[in-house]
Scaffold this active site. Structure first.
Site, PDB file in Angstrom:
ATOM      1  N   ASP A 176      -3.751  12.568  12.057  1.00 27.70           N
ATOM      2  CA  ASP A 176      -5.160  11.506  11.934  1.00 27.70           C
ATOM      3  C   ASP A 176      -4.865  10.687  13.366  1.00 27.70           C
ATOM      4  O   ASP A 176      -4.029  11.165  14.294  1.00 27.70           O
ATOM      5  CB  ASP A 176      -4.878  10.664  10.892  1.00 27.70           C
ATOM      6  N   ASP A 213       4.223   1.043  11.808  1.00 30.12           N
ATOM      7  CA  ASP A 213       2.844   0.255  11.460  1.00 30.12           C
ATOM      8  C   ASP A 213       2.784  -0.766  12.097  1.00 30.12           C
ATOM      9  O   ASP A 213       1.683  -1.514  12.078  1.00 30.12           O
ATOM     10  CB  ASP A 213       2.990   0.218  10.030  1.00 30.12           C
ATOM     11  N   ARG A 226      -4.224  10.458   3.671  1.00 32.64           N
ATOM     12  CA  ARG A 226      -2.849  11.626   3.714  1.00 32.64           C
ATOM     13  C   ARG A 226      -1.990  11.215   2.722  1.00 32.64           C
ATOM     14  O   ARG A 226      -1.479  12.196   2.013  1.00 32.64           O
ATOM     15  CB  ARG A 226      -2.196  11.165   5.166  1.00 32.64           C
ATOM     16  N   LYS A 255       0.861  -1.242   0.098  1.00 30.40           N
ATOM     17  CA  LYS A 255      -0.064   0.073  -0.010  1.00 30.40           C
ATOM     18  C   LYS A 255       0.828   1.363  -0.211  1.00 30.40           C
ATOM     19  O   LYS A 255       0.775   2.253  -0.828  1.00 30.40           O
ATOM     20  CB  LYS A 255      -0.860   0.017   1.264  1.00 30.40           C
ATOM     21  N   ASN A 256       1.973   1.288   0.918  1.00 34.07           N
ATOM     22  CA  ASN A 256       2.605   2.454   1.114  1.00 34.07           C
ATOM     23  C   ASN A 256       3.505   2.693  -0.166  1.00 34.07           C
ATOM     24  O   ASN A 256       4.015   3.854  -0.209  1.00 34.07           O
ATOM     25  CB  ASN A 256       3.357   2.384   2.375  1.00 34.07           C
TER      26      ASN A 256
HETATM   27  C1  UD1 Z   1       4.975   7.104   8.031  1.00 38.22           C
HETATM   28  C2  UD1 Z   1       6.293   5.774   8.160  1.00 38.22           C
HETATM   29  C3  UD1 Z   1       6.343   4.929   7.110  1.00 38.22           C
HETATM   30  C4  UD1 Z   1       4.764   4.312   7.013  1.00 38.22           C
HETATM   31  C5  UD1 Z   1       3.657   5.262   6.937  1.00 38.22           C
HETATM   32  C6  UD1 Z   1       2.094   4.863   6.755  1.00 38.22           C
HETATM   33  C7  UD1 Z   1       8.176   6.021   9.362  1.00 38.22           C
HETATM   34  C8  UD1 Z   1       9.561   6.926   9.373  1.00 38.22           C
HETATM   35  N1  UD1 Z   1       7.470   6.477   8.417  1.00 38.22           N
HETATM   36  O1  UD1 Z   1       5.302   7.705   6.895  1.00 38.22           O
HETATM   37  O2  UD1 Z   1       7.314   3.903   7.551  1.00 38.22           O
HETATM   38  O3  UD1 Z   1       4.619   3.347   6.087  1.00 38.22           O
HETATM   39  O4  UD1 Z   1       3.817   6.311   7.775  1.00 38.22           O
HETATM   40  O5  UD1 Z   1       1.731   4.712   7.984  1.00 38.22           O
HETATM   41  O6  UD1 Z   1       8.295   5.383   9.890  1.00 38.22           O
HETATM   42  N2  UD1 Z   1       7.164  14.954  10.184  1.00 38.22           N
HETATM   43  C9  UD1 Z   1       7.244  16.200  10.240  1.00 38.22           C
HETATM   44  N3  UD1 Z   1       7.392  16.857   9.318  1.00 38.22           N
HETATM   45  C10 UD1 Z   1       7.248  16.616   8.008  1.00 38.22           C
HETATM   46  C11 UD1 Z   1       6.988  15.163   7.920  1.00 38.22           C
HETATM   47  C12 UD1 Z   1       7.182  14.353   9.102  1.00 38.22           C
HETATM   48  O7  UD1 Z   1       7.389  16.670  11.590  1.00 38.22           O
HETATM   49  O8  UD1 Z   1       7.164  17.379   7.311  1.00 38.22           O
HETATM   50  C13 UD1 Z   1       7.128  13.692  11.504  1.00 38.22           C
HETATM   51  C14 UD1 Z   1       5.778  13.022  11.333  1.00 38.22           C
HETATM   52  O9  UD1 Z   1       5.056  13.828  12.310  1.00 38.22           O
HETATM   53  C15 UD1 Z   1       6.335  11.614  12.200  1.00 38.22           C
HETATM   54  C16 UD1 Z   1       7.659  11.596  11.493  1.00 38.22           C
HETATM   55  O10 UD1 Z   1       8.345  12.692  11.010  1.00 38.22           O
HETATM   56  O11 UD1 Z   1       6.528  11.960  13.590  1.00 38.22           O
HETATM   57  C17 UD1 Z   1       7.682  10.691  10.254  1.00 38.22           C
HETATM   58  O12 UD1 Z   1       6.845  11.015   9.350  1.00 38.22           O
HETATM   59  P1  UD1 Z   1       6.884  10.340   7.830  1.00 38.22           P
HETATM   60  O13 UD1 Z   1       7.726   9.292   7.477  1.00 38.22           O
HETATM   61  O14 UD1 Z   1       6.716  11.812   7.002  1.00 38.22           O
HETATM   62  O15 UD1 Z   1       5.441   9.779   7.697  1.00 38.22           O
HETATM   63  P2  UD1 Z   1       4.914   9.093   6.508  1.00 38.22           P
HETATM   64  O16 UD1 Z   1       5.368   9.479   5.354  1.00 38.22           O
HETATM   65  O17 UD1 Z   1       3.197   9.069   6.840  1.00 38.22           O
END
Ligand code: UD1
Length: 430
Positions: free
Chosen positions: A116, A309, A92, A22-23
């Site tokens: 979320d 996850d 998202r 999915k991701n």
């Molecule tokens: C995250 C997971 C990913 C998982 C996906 C779906 C990690 C590092 N990332 O990816 O493995 O497949 O969720 O559930 O495990 N953040 C900021 N500012 C930003 C971007 C991120 O503060 O601009 C912070 C987020 O709040 C979070 C962390 O960085 O605490 C990781 O975020 P990110 O990896 O960007 O999240 P996803 O891409 O959703």
């Protein structure tokens, strides 16, 4: 509202086949926007999030059709520049159209996706990275609005190896003028997958799978056919489900090289893990557990650490293990919300900041609970299999977002599980 009703007591035994991640696929779909013409993605999972992302693309003027596991996307010469508010709010990952549309159209409006149920999820790294590449970004009436006549290469450091920010900056950089270097980049297999697809499209990228990505912008790309990497979170979920229920599951096409720490933890807990074909690890693996799991400590971290996850599976394992374990969450601040539902099942879990101390019990106790997100939902169903009596997991749609054929796969493994539609007020307040 639909719920899963699970009757506990049966170990999961049998085979499952894992499809594409999915991701990964949601980001590959966004990458198709980088080029006019037909992109074909194979090994695509039939999940709700792919349906939602297909709709995001359609509203941008693309055609998207899923047949079997093949998704065909036709992108027009001039795709739209505004992503639909309601769709982005629901998922998202749609924020990943920001980078490719900015590179392609020079202007894009994407609704702010908000946080979320697993925690606040900022966009500051995405925005700071694109600004360094020459974009002007403002926030207007709930939309992130980005403009750039032509992006240029830049040196970008991420404060945290964010998966989403790495992907957005990468997709913008492939069409930017000059060289972009992303330091402290995410190293997830999803990143390697999108880099492979972009390279097939003609992008120049080095360092995929390491903390430093170097991208040399090109003038244009070509559309390709690409196979999605297998879903390591789904594979890991089945591996943990085998251990938690003291079962025996063959995870076909699960890639053990993407799950090294998770499988090692299961090994320490007492599970037997065998590759189906040692010469070709990607064929999959088998997880057998013939006794109560031993307690193991687990810490989530960006890849190659234990995936956030998988946190619900780690807590559920601890909840039925022999002894106390400590589970630490380092990525999302509200992931522990799911623990409240585990308490309803009789789990003994105490949290302090981002640590949870879990004292295992031989059996949990069936109860009505609520899925708060995709992974929490599946964790609760698995916990229900190791609970005395009946567990009802409300808001089944969360599970549809990420687990293809969940009900039939569970039944194929011997679970007593059904999916039931109920009027909202028939379900006790949770
Ligand atoms: C995250 C997971 C990913 C998982 C996906 C779906 C990690 C590092 N990332 O990816 O493995 O497949 O969720 O559930 O495990 N953040 C900021 N500012 C930003 C971007 C991120 O503060 O601009 C912070 C987020 O709040 C979070 C962390 O960085 O605490 C990781 O975020 P990110 O990896 O960007 O999240 P996803 O891409 O959703």
């Amino acid at each position: 509202m639909e719920l899963f009703r699970v009757t506990g007591g049966t170990p999961l035994v049998g085979e499952v086949t894992v499809s594409g991640a999915k991701n990964s696929v949601l980001k590959l779909m966004a990458a198709s926007l980088l080029v006019e013409g037909r992109t074909v993605l194979t090994n695509v999972p039939r999940i709700l999030d792919v349906t939602i992302m297909s709709e995001v693309l359609r509203r941008l003027g693309c055609e998207a059709a899923l047949e079997g596991d093949t998704l065909t996307i036709d992108v027009p010469a001039v795709p739209g520049t505004e992503a639909d508010y309601n769709l982005v709010r629901r998922m998202r990952a749609s924020i990943n159209v920001l980078g490719p549309l900015l590179a392609r159209r020079g202007e894009v409006r994407v609704p702010h996706p908000g946080g979320d149920a697993i925690g606040s999820r900022g966009l500051d790294y995405h925005i700071a990275g694109l600004e360094r590449m020459g974009a002007e970004i403002t926030s207007e009436h709930g939309f992130v609005v980005a403009r750039a006549s032509r992006l240029h290469g830049a040196r970008i450091w991420l404060d945290f190896p964010s998966v989403g920010a790495t992907e957005n900056i990468l997709m913008a950089a492939v069409l930017a003028k000059g060289t972009t270097v992303i330091d402290n980049a995410a190293r997830e297999p999803d990143i390697v997958d999108i880099c492979s697809m972009l390279k097939e499209m003609g992008a120049e990228i080095s360092g995929a799978g390491t903390s430093t990505l170097e991208i040399e912008g090109v003038e244009e790309l070509r559309p390709v056919t690409h196979r999605t990497v297998p879903d390591r979170i789904v594979s890991g979920t089945w591996a943990f489900a085998a251990a938690i229920t003291q079962g025996d599951i063959i995870v076909r096409r699960g890639e053990p090289r993407h799950l090294e720490i998770a499988l090692d933890k299961l090994n320490q807990a007492g599970a037997h893990i065998d590759l189906l074909d040692p010469m070709q690890p990607g064929e999959g693996f088998r997880v057998r557990m013939d006794r109560r799991p031993k307690a193991v400590d687990i810490v989530t971290l960006p890849y190659p650490g234990f995936a956030t996850d998988m946190l619900p599976m780690a807590i559920t394992l601890g909840a039925v293990a022999d002894g106390p374990s400590m589970v630490t969450e380092n990525v999302f601040d509200a992931r522990f919300m799911f623990i409240n539902e585990m308490l309803r099942l009789g789990a003994d879990v105490r949290t302090d900041g981002h640590h949870a101390v879990v004292r295992g019990k031989t059996w949990l106790s069936g109860a009505p609970v609520k899925a708060t997100d995709i992974r929490a939902g599946v964790g609760l169903v698995i916990a229900g299999l190791r609970a005395d009596g009946v567990t009802e997991v409300a808001d089944a749609f969360h599970i549809d977002r990420g687990y293809p054929d969940f009900l039939s796969q569970m039944r194929g493994l011997g679970a007593t599980i059904e999916r039931i539609k109920v009027e909202d007020d028939e379900f006790p307040a949770v």
